[in-house]
Design an enzyme around this catalytic site. Sequence first.
Site, PDB file in Angstrom:
ATOM      1  N   GLY A 271       0.843  -1.280  -0.068  1.00 58.30           N
ATOM      2  CA  GLY A 271       0.089  -0.020  -0.040  1.00 58.30           C
ATOM      3  C   GLY A 271       0.932   1.223   0.035  1.00 58.30           C
ATOM      4  N   ASP A 272       1.674   1.273   0.715  1.00 56.08           N
ATOM      5  CA  ASP A 272       2.852   2.331   0.681  1.00 56.08           C
ATOM      6  C   ASP A 272       3.451   2.487  -0.770  1.00 56.08           C
ATOM      7  OD1 ASP A 272       2.718   3.193   3.740  1.00 56.08           O
ATOM      8  OD2 ASP A 272       3.445   1.002   3.598  1.00 56.08           O
TER       9      ASP A 272
END
Length: 495
Positions: A271-272
């Site tokens: 997600g990052d």
Amino acid sequence: MNAPAPLLVVGDALLDHDLSGRADRLAPDAPVPVVHSARRVTRPGGAALAACFAAQDGREVTLVTALGDGEAGRTVRLLLRGLVRIVELPLAGELSCKTRVLAQGVPVLRLDDGEGRASGTTDEALAAVAAAGAILVADYGRGAVDVLRDALVRAAARVPLVWDPHPRGGSPVRGTRLVTPSAAEARGFAAHTPAGPGTPPGPSGTPAVTKTGAGAHVRRSADDARALIRAWGVTSVAVTLGAEGALLSHGGDPLLVSAPQSVEGDACGAGDRFAATAAGLLADGALPETAVQEAVQAATRYVEDGGAAGLRLDAAPALPDAGTGVAEADTAPDAFALATRVREEGGTVVAAGGCFDLLHAGHVALLQAARRIGDCLVVCVNSDDSVRRRKGGSRPLVPADDRVRVLLALGCVDAVAVFDEDTPERLLEELRPHIWAKGGDYALAQLPEARLVRSWGGEVVLLPYLDGRSTTRLAERAALGPGPATGDRRAARRR
């Protein structure tokens, strides 16, 4: 081709640890797996990980976060050294750390500790937000975003702002260009919008039917995205769907961006990776559709390459193999990363310092003795300017690059760090060795760094020095050239 645009990352930095091993049996006293042969890996987490990803894309990255003075904060600084510029906020408490225990690559346990929170802002942090051309917010609910919220409201009105939300964080500021929740996060946030819990309303405002059957999660995510756009007042929401890609909504019919291929692996940090890629491309002027498509591809590659286990930071190279002791200057281990890792593994970090101009037997004996009392030895070396100020204009005889190369060739030396000041206090403050070793020709009263080393619980140790060994004497003898004994040559010169 233009260089990638700079990016400001605002949010909560974390420190992540992974203990990865094998589990092939249960403990005799409880039905829990026994993980053995575990290897420890430490990396930046939270907003710090997102900043690393953006820097790996070739961007100039500034991270506004709170780290504090504890061991975890110092470790994050060292891991980001040379990659990211850090603008620090004050931290109350200890920086949050996350430890995962994995067996055969599958997480079996997670331990969280440290509940520190950003306790205020600074003029430098406010100025960084005001001057930013694009911003990525990674809100893990530990205060960094809260203390800068008013500044972020103003920034969202003038520059691309991407918001990566997390369950403990708050809602994005109005005007945010793109919000990037996971499907589970979008579902949780939508349940707490003004529409109330349960299935959010459909596009017309009437309650939508419950989604079931094939593709139900995609339809649920589309409803959640529309609900969040209305509730938050943001431009668009990209809901990440794991192996299926991402769903981008501007409030109407969504765009489903499929992953280029189906991959299995550790998705921690994906997600990052997605948010950092999307934010960087919006900073470059890309449309949200293009940014999301590229972000899906980047996140897929990240998982395919091993995810968190495959992450490599240029500023934190791996420890040298035991017993090699030889390294080229341009591939030498980073002294700060080495010290951090040895310390985390419960080892003893030893440091020694000096000019080491014309390395001789006395130096070697000292360094060998220093290495024997710890688990790694970092040598702190005066730069050329520092040697010149201390020893005079004729020194050093050997430039710093060559002195470093020679020291790294010694089997007892694990890493070398060069300092430019007259004394190594600043370097030691960052390195924080357990033991600071000096030759026995120094008295403690002559060591201005002794009090500093003791301030963090370190110890100063004096080691015996071989008599008659001196760089100055070697230089004098070399200048006289070959011939009879030194005393005779001097007498001959006088005659």
